[in-house]
Design an enzyme around this catalytic site. Structure first.
Site, PDB file in Angstrom:
ATOM      1  N   LYS A 268       0.866  -1.190   0.000  1.00  9.30           N
ATOM      2  CA  LYS A 268       0.000   0.000   0.000  1.00  9.30           C
ATOM      3  C   LYS A 268       0.898   1.235   0.000  1.00  9.30           C
ATOM      4  O   LYS A 268       1.685   1.428   0.932  1.00  9.30           O
ATOM      5  CB  LYS A 268      -0.919   0.006   1.228  1.00  9.30           C
ATOM      6  CG  LYS A 268      -1.731   1.311   1.377  1.00  9.30           C
ATOM      7  CD  LYS A 268      -2.666   1.292   2.592  1.00  9.30           C
ATOM      8  CE  LYS A 268      -3.323   2.660   2.811  1.00  9.30           C
ATOM      9  NZ  LYS A 268      -4.168   2.718   4.016  1.00  9.30           N
ATOM     10  N   ASP A 273      -2.443  10.240   3.289  1.00  8.43           N
ATOM     11  CA  ASP A 273      -3.856   9.879   3.427  1.00  8.43           C
ATOM     12  C   ASP A 273      -4.549  10.913   4.307  1.00  8.43           C
ATOM     13  O   ASP A 273      -4.485  10.838   5.537  1.00  8.43           O
ATOM     14  CB  ASP A 273      -3.970   8.474   4.045  1.00  8.43           C
ATOM     15  CG  ASP A 273      -5.425   8.079   4.301  1.00  8.43           C
ATOM     16  OD1 ASP A 273      -6.330   8.739   3.744  1.00  8.43           O
ATOM     17  OD2 ASP A 273      -5.635   7.095   5.050  1.00  8.43           O
ATOM     18  N   LYS A 280      -9.900  13.236   7.811  1.00 13.02           N
ATOM     19  CA  LYS A 280      -9.440  12.852   9.148  1.00 13.02           C
ATOM     20  C   LYS A 280      -9.372  14.068  10.057  1.00 13.02           C
ATOM     21  O   LYS A 280      -9.213  15.187   9.569  1.00 13.02           O
ATOM     22  CB  LYS A 280      -8.025  12.254   9.037  1.00 13.02           C
ATOM     23  CG  LYS A 280      -7.965  10.873   8.430  1.00 13.02           C
ATOM     24  CD  LYS A 280      -6.532  10.347   8.395  1.00 13.02           C
ATOM     25  CE  LYS A 280      -6.457   8.961   7.765  1.00 13.02           C
ATOM     26  NZ  LYS A 280      -7.108   7.915   8.577  1.00 13.02           N
ATOM     27  N   ASP A 291       1.526   6.390   5.451  1.00 12.87           N
ATOM     28  CA  ASP A 291       0.559   5.451   4.890  1.00 12.87           C
ATOM     29  C   ASP A 291       1.096   4.734   3.653  1.00 12.87           C
ATOM     30  O   ASP A 291       0.371   3.966   3.022  1.00 12.87           O
ATOM     31  CB  ASP A 291      -0.755   6.183   4.586  1.00 12.87           C
ATOM     32  CG  ASP A 291      -1.970   5.295   4.761  1.00 12.87           C
ATOM     33  OD1 ASP A 291      -1.828   4.234   5.404  1.00 12.87           O
ATOM     34  OD2 ASP A 291      -3.045   5.644   4.244  1.00 12.87           O
ATOM     35  N   ARG A 354      -7.839  -0.323   0.881  1.00 13.96           N
ATOM     36  CA  ARG A 354      -8.405  -1.525   0.260  1.00 13.96           C
ATOM     37  C   ARG A 354      -8.826  -1.273  -1.177  1.00 13.96           C
ATOM     38  O   ARG A 354      -8.829  -2.191  -2.003  1.00 13.96           O
ATOM     39  CB  ARG A 354      -9.568  -2.036   1.128  1.00 13.96           C
ATOM     40  CG  ARG A 354     -10.688  -1.056   1.291  1.00 13.96           C
ATOM     41  CD  ARG A 354     -11.587  -1.404   2.467  1.00 13.96           C
ATOM     42  NE  ARG A 354     -11.033  -0.967   3.748  1.00 13.96           N
ATOM     43  CZ  ARG A 354     -11.624  -1.169   4.922  1.00 13.96           C
ATOM     44  NH1 ARG A 354     -12.784  -1.819   5.002  1.00 13.96           N
ATOM     45  NH2 ARG A 354     -11.069  -0.744   6.030  1.00 13.96           N
TER      46      ARG A 354
HETATM   47  N1  BES Z   1      -4.282   4.622   6.733  1.00 15.57           N
HETATM   48  C1  BES Z   1      -5.458   4.458   7.514  1.00 15.57           C
HETATM   49  C2  BES Z   1      -5.276   3.485   8.681  1.00 15.57           C
HETATM   50  C3  BES Z   1      -4.448   3.974   9.823  1.00 15.57           C
HETATM   51  C4  BES Z   1      -4.976   4.868  10.725  1.00 15.57           C
HETATM   52  C5  BES Z   1      -3.201   3.471  10.046  1.00 15.57           C
HETATM   53  C6  BES Z   1      -4.232   5.281  11.806  1.00 15.57           C
HETATM   54  C7  BES Z   1      -2.456   3.876  11.138  1.00 15.57           C
HETATM   55  C8  BES Z   1      -2.973   4.787  12.014  1.00 15.57           C
HETATM   56  C9  BES Z   1      -6.589   3.918   6.651  1.00 15.57           C
HETATM   57  O1  BES Z   1      -6.601   4.371   5.349  1.00 15.57           O
HETATM   58  C10 BES Z   1      -7.857   4.339   7.293  1.00 15.57           C
HETATM   59  O2  BES Z   1      -8.088   5.504   7.341  1.00 15.57           O
HETATM   60  N2  BES Z   1      -8.636   3.377   7.766  1.00 15.57           N
HETATM   61  C11 BES Z   1      -9.853   3.658   8.414  1.00 15.57           C
HETATM   62  C12 BES Z   1     -10.857   2.654   7.938  1.00 15.57           C
HETATM   63  C13 BES Z   1     -12.247   2.936   8.415  1.00 15.57           C
HETATM   64  C14 BES Z   1     -12.781   4.195   7.753  1.00 15.57           C
HETATM   65  C15 BES Z   1     -13.113   1.758   8.095  1.00 15.57           C
HETATM   66  C16 BES Z   1      -9.630   3.518   9.926  1.00 15.57           C
HETATM   67  O3  BES Z   1      -8.913   2.611  10.341  1.00 15.57           O
HETATM   68  O4  BES Z   1     -10.142   4.355  10.660  1.00 15.57           O
HETATM   69 ZN    ZN Z   2      -4.844   4.904   4.537  1.00 15.97          ZN
HETATM   70 MN    MN Z   3      -7.626   6.211   5.158  1.00 19.34          MN
END
Ligand code: BES
Ligand code: ZN
Ligand code: MN
Length: 503
Positions: A268, A273, A280, A291, A354
């Protein structure tokens, strides 16, 4: 840094420093005992006076130790002998390195590699001593206008092994340790690089550089126009909100036989991000430059394998994009069609990893892979489940999962497996498409993997969620280079069991 192995006695080393371990309470290691005898009890006298208890991380630098040829003897506290673990071993090596660097010894002979680490042989100890050394010397200062370098930095380190028979083993271990360390350094550099510099095009350029350094490596990449033509509607939904063009970066290493199915590593590579329209919160948002940690680690493992010239075929595929809010960005509610033909309702634009990965997983089918391992900072839920110590592992193939868990143990870069049961798949149901891109709060790491599993049916596949392991926050903020060690170890083990079968 120069590394060597040697088998000799401590008093005969003409070196700036000899490094010796002391266990708690004031118990010299076997070489330490020997040195004490030769110096007529000089060291044990000092210990008896209470200068060093032997607690983990304590140090004591001695000068003019009688009947020795070295300038200094550095005593390193190793903690209780019974509790001496792999982690402890690596910690005391790091401590020795930083002390040597601070005290002006430009070369040293280190006897810590002789200490007994339960279940670990000379190869393991030397390899990990090299890795611990290189990783404790790592800094990311190329973007500082002034840097403070040690006045007399450590340049040469000799690890002592107990018998001459171990010398060849030790040299091989140094080679492996150096290759893995270079992979880790590359992964850290890429991940620490700020997102205004490290964008998808930058990552593509780094891949091209690797290809130009190795005869067995070739580079290629898909541009956005290619992705559109291939029907990668999921990947493009993420890419379309950014000014930075996305890339699907491919490196192929041909060390095995022609036509032999490759191991395929997918990373990835979200160079930033922001969450997109589902933006966020701003706190610690800078950390979302990490990320692309999955991409960084597959770059690193790829480099290590190429350096070691392993007799296998390897493909690296990096899904590189930036997730930004914009007038052209995808919205919550959009339905897109992936390259596989499956449709996806994007309910949260922050579940973007994903989306880029699913099209990449479909794309790599063309390499006829033997196994596919994707590595991703995929879910915050994985940080909640496993913290910073283990990466999450999910797989559709038990032997592959076990091999990765074992490689993680050997490499001291561990993963922990979570279930991928069918029951969880239902959480991705929606009335408006084949699946939603989120599965609700419960088991977020598992439902993310469930989503990916729908695109990985044609091969043996494993997914590593490194959201908690790829970097550290706080005062020591920085990339860890994980799981380069685990991945490289997995491939080394594979190459070894292959050649064992052939002979
Ligand atoms: N890159 C993030 C996941 C992440 C968040 C990794 C914090 C490390 C620290 C990913 O793209 C993401 O935002 N995932 C979301 C998914 C959710 C919206 C289902 C998450 O984990 O909040
Ligand atoms: Zn992400
Ligand atoms: Mn994300």
């Amino acid at each position: 840094m120069e590394f060597h192995v040697k088998s000799g006695s401590p008093e005969k080393q003409r070196s700036a420093c000899v490094v010796i371990g002391v266990f708690e309470p004031r118990k010299l290691s076997p070489v330490g005992e020997h040195l004490d005898q030769v110096s007529d009890g000089y060291i044990s006298n000092i210990l008896r006076r209470g200068d060093l208890e032997g607690k983990a991380g304590q140090v004591l630098l001695l000068h003019n130790v009688p009947n020795t040829l070295c300038d200094r003897v550095l005593l390193i506290g190793c903690g209780k002998e019974r509790e001496f673990s792999e982690t402890q071993y690596k910690r005391i090596i790091s401590k020795a390195i930083s002390t040597l660097n601070d005290t002006g010894s430009m070369e040293a002979v280190c006897f810590l590699s002789e200490l007994n680490v339960k279940g670990r042989d000379t190869h393991w100890k030397v390899k990990h001593a090299v890795e611990a050394t290189q990783s404790s010397l790592y800094t990311f200062d190329q973007l500082k206008s002034k840097t403070d370098t040690a006045r007399r930095p450590l340049r040469k380190l000799v690890f002592n092994v107990t018998t001459r028979r171990d010398l060849t083993l030790g040299e091989q271990a140094i080679c492996e340790g150096l290759a893995v360390s270079e992979g880790i350094k590359l992964a850290k550099d890429l991940a620490n690089m700020p997102p205004n510099i490290c964008h998808p095009t930058y990552l593509a350029e780094q891949a091209e550089k690797i290809a130009s350094d190795f005869e067995k490596v070739t580079y290629s990449a898909l541009e956005e126009a290619d992705m559109i033509e291939l029907g990668m509607g999921a990947f493009m939904a993420v890419a379309q909100g950014s000014e930075q063009p996305a890339k699907l970066i491919i490196l192929e290493y041909k060390g095995g036989e022609e036509g032999e199915s490759p191991v395929t590593l997918v990373g990835k590579g979200l160079t930033f991000d922001s969450g997109g329209i589902s933006i966020k919160p701003s706190e610690a948002m800078d950390e979302m430059k990490y990320d692309m940690g999955g991409a960084a680690s597959v770059f690193g493992a790829f480099l290590a394998v190429a350096k070691l010239d392993l007799p296998i075929n390897l493909v690296m595929a990096v899904a590189a994009a930036e997730n930004m809010p914009d007038g052209r960005a995808c919205r919550p509610g959009d339905v897109v069609t992936s390259m596989s033909g499956q449709t996806i309702e994007i309910l949260n634009t922050d579940a973007e990893g994903r989306l880029v990965l699913c099209d990449t997983l479909t794309y790599v089918e063309k390499f006829n892979p033997d196994v596919v391992i994707d590595v991703a900072t995929l879910t915050g839920a994985c940080v909640i489940a496993l913290g910073a110590h283990a990466s999450g592992l999910l797989s559709n193939h038990n032997p592959l999962a076990h091999d990765l868990l074992n490689a993680g143990e050997t490499a001291d870069d561990r993963a922990w497996r979570l279930p991928l049961w069918d029951e969880y798949q239902e959480q991705l149901n929606t009335n408006f498409a084949d699946m939603a891109n989120i599965g609700g709060r419960p088991a977020g790491t598992i439902t993310a993997a469930c989503f990916l599993s729908r695109y990985a049916k044609k091969y043996q596949w494993a997914h590593l969620d490194i959201a908690g392991t790829a970097w550290k926050g706080g005062k020591d903020k920085g990339a860890t280079g994980r799981p380069v060690s685990m991945l490289t170890q997995y491939i080394i083990d594979r190459a070894q069991s292959k050649s064992a079968k052939e002979s």
